[in-house]
Design a protein around this motif. Structure first.
Motif, PDB file in Angstrom:
ATOM      1  N   LYS A  84       9.337  -4.538 -10.089  1.00  0.00           N
ATOM      2  CA  LYS A  84       7.693  -4.336  -9.380  1.00  0.00           C
ATOM      3  C   LYS A  84       7.620  -4.475  -7.959  1.00  0.00           C
ATOM      4  O   LYS A  84       6.594  -3.505  -7.623  1.00  0.00           O
ATOM      5  N   GLU A  85       8.106  -5.293  -7.498  1.00  0.00           N
ATOM      6  CA  GLU A  85       7.904  -5.213  -5.901  1.00  0.00           C
ATOM      7  C   GLU A  85       8.613  -4.016  -5.100  1.00  0.00           C
ATOM      8  O   GLU A  85       7.853  -3.335  -4.252  1.00  0.00           O
ATOM      9  N   GLU A  86       9.441  -3.480  -5.655  1.00  0.00           N
ATOM     10  CA  GLU A  86      10.040  -2.222  -5.222  1.00  0.00           C
ATOM     11  C   GLU A  86       9.180  -1.135  -5.448  1.00  0.00           C
ATOM     12  O   GLU A  86       9.115  -0.319  -4.444  1.00  0.00           O
ATOM     13  N   LEU A  87       8.527  -0.879  -6.405  1.00  0.00           N
ATOM     14  CA  LEU A  87       7.637   0.055  -6.772  1.00  0.00           C
ATOM     15  C   LEU A  87       6.560   0.051  -5.947  1.00  0.00           C
ATOM     16  O   LEU A  87       5.742   1.116  -5.723  1.00  0.00           O
ATOM     17  N   GLU A  88       6.005  -1.066  -5.446  1.00  0.00           N
ATOM     18  CA  GLU A  88       4.918  -1.086  -4.427  1.00  0.00           C
ATOM     19  C   GLU A  88       5.300  -0.855  -3.190  1.00  0.00           C
ATOM     20  O   GLU A  88       4.071  -0.816  -2.257  1.00  0.00           O
ATOM     21  N   THR A  89       6.401  -0.439  -2.599  1.00  0.00           N
ATOM     22  CA  THR A  89       6.898  -0.345  -1.387  1.00  0.00           C
ATOM     23  C   THR A  89       6.575   1.016  -1.133  1.00  0.00           C
ATOM     24  O   THR A  89       6.246   2.125  -1.805  1.00  0.00           O
ATOM     25  N   GLU A  90       6.403   1.598   0.387  1.00  0.00           N
ATOM     26  CA  GLU A  90       6.104   3.090   0.678  1.00  0.00           C
ATOM     27  C   GLU A  90       7.280   3.646   0.706  1.00  0.00           C
ATOM     28  O   GLU A  90       7.346   5.174   0.754  1.00  0.00           O
ATOM     29  N   ALA A  91       8.519   3.124   0.738  1.00  0.00           N
ATOM     30  CA  ALA A  91       9.797   3.688   0.614  1.00  0.00           C
ATOM     31  C   ALA A  91       9.979   4.869  -0.462  1.00  0.00           C
ATOM     32  O   ALA A  91       9.198   4.402  -1.637  1.00  0.00           O
ATOM     33  N   GLY A  92      10.816   6.043  -0.636  1.00  0.00           N
ATOM     34  CA  GLY A  92      10.733   6.939  -1.408  1.00  0.00           C
ATOM     35  C   GLY A  92      11.694   6.371  -2.485  1.00  0.00           C
ATOM     36  O   GLY A  92      12.213   7.072  -3.559  1.00  0.00           O
ATOM     37  N   ASN A  93      12.562   5.384  -2.420  1.00  0.00           N
ATOM     38  CA  ASN A  93      13.615   4.713  -3.136  1.00  0.00           C
ATOM     39  C   ASN A  93      13.307   3.468  -3.505  1.00  0.00           C
ATOM     40  O   ASN A  93      12.582   2.723  -2.927  1.00  0.00           O
ATOM     41  N   LYS A 119      18.797  11.919   2.406  1.00  0.00           N
ATOM     42  CA  LYS A 119      18.745  12.051   0.914  1.00  0.00           C
ATOM     43  C   LYS A 119      17.369  12.079   0.566  1.00  0.00           C
ATOM     44  O   LYS A 119      16.191  11.324   1.079  1.00  0.00           O
ATOM     45  N   SER A 120      16.982  12.999  -0.288  1.00  0.00           N
ATOM     46  CA  SER A 120      15.540  13.085  -0.917  1.00  0.00           C
ATOM     47  C   SER A 120      15.606  12.518  -2.280  1.00  0.00           C
ATOM     48  O   SER A 120      16.160  13.035  -3.378  1.00  0.00           O
ATOM     49  N   TYR A 121      14.956  11.329  -2.642  1.00  0.00           N
ATOM     50  CA  TYR A 121      15.120  10.523  -3.622  1.00  0.00           C
ATOM     51  C   TYR A 121      14.349  11.188  -4.934  1.00  0.00           C
ATOM     52  O   TYR A 121      13.169  11.354  -4.446  1.00  0.00           O
ATOM     53  N   GLN A 122      14.559  11.015  -5.979  1.00  0.00           N
ATOM     54  CA  GLN A 122      13.763  11.672  -7.234  1.00  0.00           C
ATOM     55  C   GLN A 122      14.190  10.825  -8.343  1.00  0.00           C
ATOM     56  O   GLN A 122      15.186  10.129  -8.075  1.00  0.00           O
ATOM     57  N   PHE A 162      13.458  13.845 -24.689  1.00  0.00           N
ATOM     58  CA  PHE A 162      13.184  14.732 -23.552  1.00  0.00           C
ATOM     59  C   PHE A 162      13.764  14.148 -22.199  1.00  0.00           C
ATOM     60  O   PHE A 162      13.535  12.826 -22.151  1.00  0.00           O
ATOM     61  N   GLN A 163      14.093  14.877 -21.298  1.00  0.00           N
ATOM     62  CA  GLN A 163      14.245  14.442 -19.978  1.00  0.00           C
ATOM     63  C   GLN A 163      13.423  15.299 -18.923  1.00  0.00           C
ATOM     64  O   GLN A 163      13.347  16.292 -19.282  1.00  0.00           O
ATOM     65  N   LEU A 164      12.559  14.529 -18.059  1.00  0.00           N
ATOM     66  CA  LEU A 164      12.052  14.824 -17.171  1.00  0.00           C
ATOM     67  C   LEU A 164      12.725  14.857 -15.848  1.00  0.00           C
ATOM     68  O   LEU A 164      13.016  13.741 -15.686  1.00  0.00           O
ATOM     69  N   HIS A 165      12.926  15.749 -14.988  1.00  0.00           N
ATOM     70  CA  HIS A 165      13.648  15.749 -13.670  1.00  0.00           C
ATOM     71  C   HIS A 165      12.589  16.018 -12.505  1.00  0.00           C
ATOM     72  O   HIS A 165      11.663  16.538 -12.732  1.00  0.00           O
ATOM     73  N   GLY A 166      13.017  15.238 -11.514  1.00  0.00           N
ATOM     74  CA  GLY A 166      12.172  15.452 -10.020  1.00  0.00           C
ATOM     75  C   GLY A 166      10.978  14.682  -9.835  1.00  0.00           C
ATOM     76  O   GLY A 166      10.037  15.133  -9.137  1.00  0.00           O
ATOM     77  N   ILE A 167      10.840  13.567 -10.634  1.00  0.00           N
ATOM     78  CA  ILE A 167       9.689  12.821 -10.410  1.00  0.00           C
ATOM     79  C   ILE A 167       9.829  11.922  -9.043  1.00  0.00           C
ATOM     80  O   ILE A 167      10.714  11.363  -9.016  1.00  0.00           O
ATOM     81  N   LEU A 168       8.931  11.852  -8.448  1.00  0.00           N
ATOM     82  CA  LEU A 168       8.698  11.213  -7.095  1.00  0.00           C
ATOM     83  C   LEU A 168       8.332   9.610  -7.346  1.00  0.00           C
ATOM     84  O   LEU A 168       7.557   9.327  -8.219  1.00  0.00           O
ATOM     85  N   LYS A 169       8.781   8.670  -6.840  1.00  0.00           N
ATOM     86  CA  LYS A 169       8.581   7.396  -6.762  1.00  0.00           C
ATOM     87  C   LYS A 169       7.151   6.953  -6.929  1.00  0.00           C
ATOM     88  O   LYS A 169       6.563   6.244  -7.824  1.00  0.00           O
ATOM     89  N   LYS A 170       6.596   7.737  -6.147  1.00  0.00           N
ATOM     90  CA  LYS A 170       5.137   7.620  -5.921  1.00  0.00           C
ATOM     91  C   LYS A 170       4.165   8.107  -7.228  1.00  0.00           C
ATOM     92  O   LYS A 170       3.192   7.613  -7.562  1.00  0.00           O
TER      93      LYS A 170
END
Length: 685
Positions: A84-93, A119-122, A162-170
């Motif tokens: 929960k805490e990590e999802l709230e940060t501005e970082a992309g990962n 690295k471009s995280y998704q 299903f799998q969805l690829h390429g979703i950004l953290k935000k």
């Protein structure tokens, strides 16, 4: 951490001492898990593995050893912290602990390995669809999300999801909440718990298929996490769960044989969940569309002479994953455990899961699948320990007919006046015109769909009058009836591999189209007919996500542009393949495949499959044939054009065919046809 250490010592050593120390810690508030003292039944033989109490230890060791993931799970507050805490940060990962925990919520953090530099995280999202069932609303939602937040494609998996690829953290919360509000779920699609429960995807209205699919639904519901963390994180605590069948609630809450953690938010899983992923499939006799023997638990419905469901045969201990050059890791077929009456199936499945929870290894994840426990104990001991949690003896396994692979491609009657249409989707990847056309059809006719374990799609509940316009629209999008699809493609599968999977060693999904064309070219060259086929599966690493170890020809990535070759599986997926060759470079495949297929063509018995042929001849002899191969000594017989007088001409034509994205046979036929036509029209030389 001191409290955790104290808890650790409390659960090691002699079981009686363990109980006394546990009671003392519980009274002091330091007990790691609130659970029944009678949670571990007496076993018929001493067990030296790691148990699932809060700090698992080997009974003969004073030192606790467990994997890092076990600590992440224990400290997560039932899969919440620090995700929960990590999802709230501005970082992309997200950090390492959160990366492990988000798997339980149905997602993997990835990077694009084709890109160099920063690295471009998704994130990849995987849905949970027991039996592969997808409502009209959910399909349209997934289609929209792929375009708006993903890579623009949908992928159908080998476990009917299903799998969805390429979703950004935000965008994760938006995407997940949208899926949940469309009555979908990703909960438990990944992580150390029961994964998606397989069942035949065909929407038949027969009693056996309906009962098997209902059972798969109930098992999935029984083993769904209960703590509420999923809804807390993604929809701010709202609950979107439909009413559970009362028999499922009763089975989950039953603790008459010490299976549960009393007063825990997770009565079956506790704080530690399972040692590793856990896979279950349910089917009916003869229908092996689910690869039944590759699952931790395989459940087969048994009906009486009138077709009324009576009970279930149960297999245990299947699994595909292994590690290259580590012989103590291996793929394994499930073994017969026994038979239970139909009303007991949830209790039997729960008992098996608890045995794995309590005794599966938690110190070394590569040995944490249940197949290693079954292999170490033997089926007799495993059955005996499971019966303690089940509370009954398993009845003898009922006799079953031979298994058959079912693809359900093409048009079929459902049994209620409607029809269904099975569509072959290469590698399960839906994109471009195919994606657009499927959406139009599914939306226009308000169709539900099913995903098959072979990465294909079934359109359900089609009226007879819709058949012609739907067939026309599908054909225009390249979704052809089975008779127009190369038989090699129909049974082939590949995992995604590069560029997104961090474990991939080489190509699979991106490489298999060319591999299949080259196999077809070899078929043409040695004289095998177009209708003939072998089961080919390709993975980019040894984890076996596309189940290559059940294939007649399995290619398993073992280096850059290099594969380990496995042979000996069968078309009905009942035999395990074996390693034939290591480190075969992709450009050298013909050097191995041509002599194998030539000898199969010339020396097979009547109706003998390629896999059975390789097992009968023996690998040592086949390896000698490959090593000494200098090409066929005579032209192949049959209705196959042999137009090349020498190998050099063939190879030149083959190179040209590849440039035109054709097989050499197709190109040669076109050249001959054009030449004959010009001669007949008086335009030739």
């Amino acid at each position: 951490m001191a409290a955790i250490g104290a808890a650790s010592s409390a659960v090691s050593g002699d079981p009686d001492v363990c109980i006394q120390r546990y009671r003392g810690l519980r009274a002091s508030g330091l007990a790691p898990l609130s659970r029944s003292i009678r949670s571990v039944p007496p076993s018929p033989a001493k067990f030296s593995g790691v148990t699932a109490v809060s700090t698992p230890v080997k009974t003969d060791s004073a030192e606790t050893k467990r994997s890092k993931v076990e600590i992440f799970k224990e400290q997560s507050n039932f899969l919440r912290y620090p995700l929960k805490e990590e999802l709230e940060t501005e970082a992309g990962n997200i950090n390492e602990a959160a990366t492990q925990l988000i798997k339980f919520h149905g997602s993997y953090q990835q990077t694009n390995r084709d890109e160099r530099g920063v690295k471009s995280y998704q994130f990849m999202l995987r849905t949970k669809n027991p039996c592969g069932k997808v409502t009209n609303k959910l399909y349209l939602t997934m289609d929209d999300l792929a375009d708006e937040f993903g890579s623009g494609t949908l992928r159908l998996t080998t476990r009917q999801t299903f799998q969805l690829h390429g979703i950004l953290k935000k965008n994760l919360k938006t995407v997940l909440s949208t899926i949940i509000r469309s009555m979908g779920s990703t909960l438990g699609a990944c992580g150390d718990l029961n994964r998606n429960v397989l069942a035949p995807a065909a929407p038949f209205t027969r009693k056996d298929y309906l009962f098997a699919q209902e059972t798969a639904d109930n098992i999935a519901t029984l083993l769904t996490p209960q703590s509420g963390a999923y809804y807390d994180l993604w929809v701010d605590g709202e609950k979107f769960m439909s009413a559970e069948p009362p028999e499922v609630v009763t089975a989950r809450n039953d603790n008459s044989h010490g299976t549960n953690f009393p007063d825990s938010p997770e009565p079956i899983y506790g704080t530690q969940f399972l040692p590793r992923k856990f896979k279950i499939a349910v089917t009916v006799p003869t229908d092996n569309s689910v690869d039944i023997l590759t699952n931790d638990i395989g459940v087969v419905l048994v009906s009486d002479a009138d077709g009324e469901p009576q009970g279930f045969n149960i297999y245990v201990g299947g699994g595909m994953g292994r590690t290259h050059r580590v012989e103590t890791t291996f793929p394994c077929l499930a073994k017969p455990l026994g038979y239970v009456p139909k009303e007991d199936i949830l209790y039997a499945v729960k008992a098996i899961v608890v045995v794995q929870r309590e005794h599966g290894r938690r110190d070394e994840r590569r040995y944490s699948r249940m197949k290693y426990l079954v292999n170490e104990w033997g089926i007799e001991k495993f059955r005996s320990v499971t019966e303690e949690y089940y509370g009954k003896k398993f009845e003898p396994f009922k006799e079953l007919p031979e298994w058959e692979f079912e693809s359900y491609l093409g048009w079929h009657e459902q049994g209620d006046g409607a029809m269904f249409c099975g569509l072959h989707v290469d590698n399960g990847r839906i994109g471009g015109k195919m994606k657009k056309t499927l959406r139009e059809i599914i939306e226009k006719y308000n169709l539900s769909v099913r995903i098959t374990p072979n990465q294909n799609l079934i359109l359900c509940d089609i009226r007879q009058t819709w058949r012609r316009p739907i067939t026309t629209a599908l054909a225009q999008a390249g979704l052809l009836l089975p008779r127009y699809v190369d038989p090699l493609n129909i049974t082939a599968m590949a995992c995604p591999a590069l560029p997104l999977c961090p474990l991939a060693i080489t190509e699979a999904e991106r490489g298999i189209p060319d591999i299949l064309k080259r196999v077809r070219a070899v078929f043409d060259k040695v004289g095998l007919k177009f209708k003939e086929s072998v089961v080919i599966r390709v993975t980019g690493c040894p984890n076996g996500c596309a189940r290559p170890y059940m294939a007649e020809l399995g290619l398993v990535g073992d280096g850059p542009n290099s594969y380990q070759i496995w042979l000996g599986g069968t078309p009905n997926q009942t035999k395990l393949a074996r390693t034939f060759m290591n480190k075969v470079k992709v450009h050298d495949l013909e050097k191995v495949l041509e002599p194998l297929f030539y000898n199969w063509k010339r020396k097979r018995l009547q109706g003998e499959s390629f896999g059975d042929f390789t097992n009968r001849i023996g690998f040592e002899k086949l390896q000698s044939i490959v090593e000494k191969w200098e090409g066929p000594t005579e032209s192949p017989s049959g209705f196959n054009l042999r137009v090349f007088s020498d190998r050099q001409t063939y190879e030149a034509m083959n190179e040209l065919a590849q440039l035109q994205n054709k097989t050499v046979h197709q190109l040669a036929t076109e050249v001959i046809h054009n030449f004959v036509s010009t001669q007949q029209n008086g335009k030739g030389a």
